[in-house]
Design a protein around this motif. Structure first.
Motif, PDB file in Angstrom:
ATOM      1  N   ARG A   1     -12.489   5.928  -2.134  1.00  0.00           N
ATOM      2  CA  ARG A   1     -11.926   4.690  -2.681  1.00  0.00           C
ATOM      3  C   ARG A   1     -10.452   4.570  -2.316  1.00  0.00           C
ATOM      4  O   ARG A   1      -9.732   5.556  -2.308  1.00  0.00           O
ATOM      5  N   GLY A   2     -10.022   3.344  -2.061  1.00  0.00           N
ATOM      6  CA  GLY A   2      -8.614   3.109  -1.745  1.00  0.00           C
ATOM      7  C   GLY A   2      -8.189   3.808  -0.470  1.00  0.00           C
ATOM      8  O   GLY A   2      -7.057   4.269  -0.345  1.00  0.00           O
ATOM      9  N   ALA A   3      -9.116   3.871   0.483  1.00  0.00           N
ATOM     10  CA  ALA A   3      -8.844   4.633   1.701  1.00  0.00           C
ATOM     11  C   ALA A   3      -7.817   3.932   2.599  1.00  0.00           C
ATOM     12  O   ALA A   3      -7.803   2.719   2.727  1.00  0.00           O
ATOM     13  N   ARG A   4      -6.942   4.736   3.196  1.00  0.00           N
ATOM     14  CA  ARG A   4      -5.956   4.254   4.162  1.00  0.00           C
ATOM     15  C   ARG A   4      -5.944   5.208   5.329  1.00  0.00           C
ATOM     16  O   ARG A   4      -6.130   6.393   5.151  1.00  0.00           O
ATOM     17  N   GLN A   5      -5.680   4.669   6.511  1.00  0.00           N
ATOM     18  CA  GLN A   5      -5.514   5.575   7.648  1.00  0.00           C
ATOM     19  C   GLN A   5      -4.040   5.920   7.771  1.00  0.00           C
ATOM     20  O   GLN A   5      -3.176   5.056   7.677  1.00  0.00           O
ATOM     21  N   THR A   6      -3.790   7.192   7.934  1.00  0.00           N
ATOM     22  CA  THR A   6      -2.423   7.649   8.118  1.00  0.00           C
ATOM     23  C   THR A   6      -2.155   7.765   9.605  1.00  0.00           C
ATOM     24  O   THR A   6      -2.912   8.387  10.336  1.00  0.00           O
ATOM     25  N   VAL A   7      -1.085   7.099  10.037  1.00  0.00           N
ATOM     26  CA  VAL A   7      -0.735   7.111  11.447  1.00  0.00           C
ATOM     27  C   VAL A   7       0.433   8.060  11.631  1.00  0.00           C
ATOM     28  O   VAL A   7       1.479   7.880  11.022  1.00  0.00           O
TER      29      VAL A   7
ATOM     30  N   SER B   1       6.031   3.917  -2.874  1.00  0.00           N
ATOM     31  CA  SER B   1       5.181   2.778  -2.493  1.00  0.00           C
ATOM     32  C   SER B   1       3.682   3.014  -2.339  1.00  0.00           C
ATOM     33  O   SER B   1       2.890   2.347  -3.003  1.00  0.00           O
ATOM     34  N   ALA B   2       3.295   3.922  -1.480  1.00  0.00           N
ATOM     35  CA  ALA B   2       1.902   3.969  -1.060  1.00  0.00           C
ATOM     36  C   ALA B   2       0.970   4.634  -2.078  1.00  0.00           C
ATOM     37  O   ALA B   2       0.600   5.782  -1.936  1.00  0.00           O
ATOM     38  N   THR B   3       0.612   3.924  -3.106  1.00  0.00           N
ATOM     39  CA  THR B   3      -0.381   4.448  -4.035  1.00  0.00           C
ATOM     40  C   THR B   3      -1.753   4.000  -3.555  1.00  0.00           C
ATOM     41  O   THR B   3      -1.902   2.910  -3.016  1.00  0.00           O
ATOM     42  N   PRO B   4      -2.772   4.812  -3.749  1.00  0.00           N
ATOM     43  CA  PRO B   4      -4.103   4.479  -3.259  1.00  0.00           C
ATOM     44  C   PRO B   4      -4.628   3.158  -3.834  1.00  0.00           C
ATOM     45  O   PRO B   4      -5.443   2.501  -3.210  1.00  0.00           O
ATOM     46  N   ALA B   5      -4.140   2.763  -4.986  1.00  0.00           N
ATOM     47  CA  ALA B   5      -4.607   1.530  -5.605  1.00  0.00           C
ATOM     48  C   ALA B   5      -4.261   0.297  -4.770  1.00  0.00           C
ATOM     49  O   ALA B   5      -4.845  -0.759  -4.961  1.00  0.00           O
ATOM     50  N   ASP B   6      -3.328   0.453  -3.834  1.00  0.00           N
ATOM     51  CA  ASP B   6      -2.943  -0.666  -2.977  1.00  0.00           C
ATOM     52  C   ASP B   6      -4.102  -1.142  -2.104  1.00  0.00           C
ATOM     53  O   ASP B   6      -4.143  -2.288  -1.686  1.00  0.00           O
ATOM     54  N   SER B   7      -5.016  -0.268  -1.818  1.00  0.00           N
ATOM     55  CA  SER B   7      -6.114  -0.613  -0.934  1.00  0.00           C
ATOM     56  C   SER B   7      -7.416  -0.693  -1.711  1.00  0.00           C
ATOM     57  O   SER B   7      -7.733   0.177  -2.497  1.00  0.00           O
TER      58      SER B   7
END
Ligand SMILES: [Zn+2]
Ligand SMILES: [Zn+2]
Length: 240
Positions: A95-101, A32-38
């Motif tokens: 680019r496409g940054a997400r925070q990992t919890v 699921s979590a590909t950077p393109a999602d964000s």
């Protein structure tokens, strides 16, 4: 044109990034979590290189919030951070940054005071998935300066579009950019009966124009020296 780096909706601080719930560990990278999602692009200043087992940077975002950026799937020598310009004092553009919890974190912020160890254990970080190191780019100036330089470039690009000509970055005289845009700009000026000056482009950044060497020298000592490399990096990142 370069975007407005001051716009928080385009360039949110770390805590406003979409969350990567951390469910996919390094073994299931294709899920699921590909950077393109964000679409979020994170801007943060590099405070330190904290590489121990993986390439790791300590960053501070536009709100002064500190966090770690970890390049997953690489060993400690897997990436030449310095060569990529990811050095202390520079700005990282992710680019496409997400925070990992971290999995152990509860969704609600606890009102109870915590021990430092407990805080550290559930500190969010930014994980760069294996093969995605290219989503992290560098501008060789601090965050505030980078935003200011980008704003200047954006204003200049807007004016060039609106007026159909460039301007000497030192004395302000209008003219045609020496390269590709020359024909169109000269044509526009001729219809107004003006003879248009041909400007020379700074070969360092390609984003500043000058009448001649004298104006270039003046522009360099009046501040272009501290902006040229940042302009080059910014225009390379937002050229496509
Ligand atoms: Zn000039
Ligand atoms: Zn330059």
């Amino acid at each position: 044109m370069i975007p407005d780096l001051g716009d928080r909706s385009l360039f949110p601080p770390f805590l406003e990034l979409p969350e990567d719930n951390g469910a996919s560990s390094s073994s299931s990278s294709s899920s699921s979590a590909t950077p393109a999602d964000s679409n979020a692009v994170l801007l943060a200043q590099i405070k330190d290189n904290m590489t121990i087992t993986k390439p790791t940077l300590v960053l501070t975002d536009r709100d002064g919030h500190g966090f770690a950026l970890v390049f997953d799937g690489l060993d400690r020598d897997g990436l030449d951070l310095g060569k990529l310009g990811l050095k202390k004092g520079a700005t990282a553009v992710v680019r496409g940054a997400r925070q990992t919890v971290p999995a152990a974190r509860s969704n609600e912020q606890s009102a109870q005071p915590e021990t430092l160890t407990a805080k550290a254990a559930r500190r969010q970080f930014l994980r760069i998935a294996p093969g995605q190191a290219h989503t992290v780019q560098a501008v060789p100036t601090g965050l505030e300066q980078t935003i200011a330089i980008a704003a200047t470039l954006r204003a200049q690009q807007t004016r060039t579009l609106a007026e159909g000509c460039s301007h000497c970055a030192a004395c302000g005289v209008s003219g045609s950019p020496g390269a590709a845009g020359a024909a169109a700009a000269a044509g526009a000026a001729e219809t107004q009966g003006l003879s248009i000056k041909k400007l020379l482009r700074c070969t360092g950044c390609g984003q500043a124009w000058y009448c001649d060497r004298a104006c270039q020298t003046k522009g360099w000592s009046n501040g272009h020296k501290s902006e040229c490399k940042a302009l080059k990096a910014l225009s390379a990142i937002w050229s496509e």
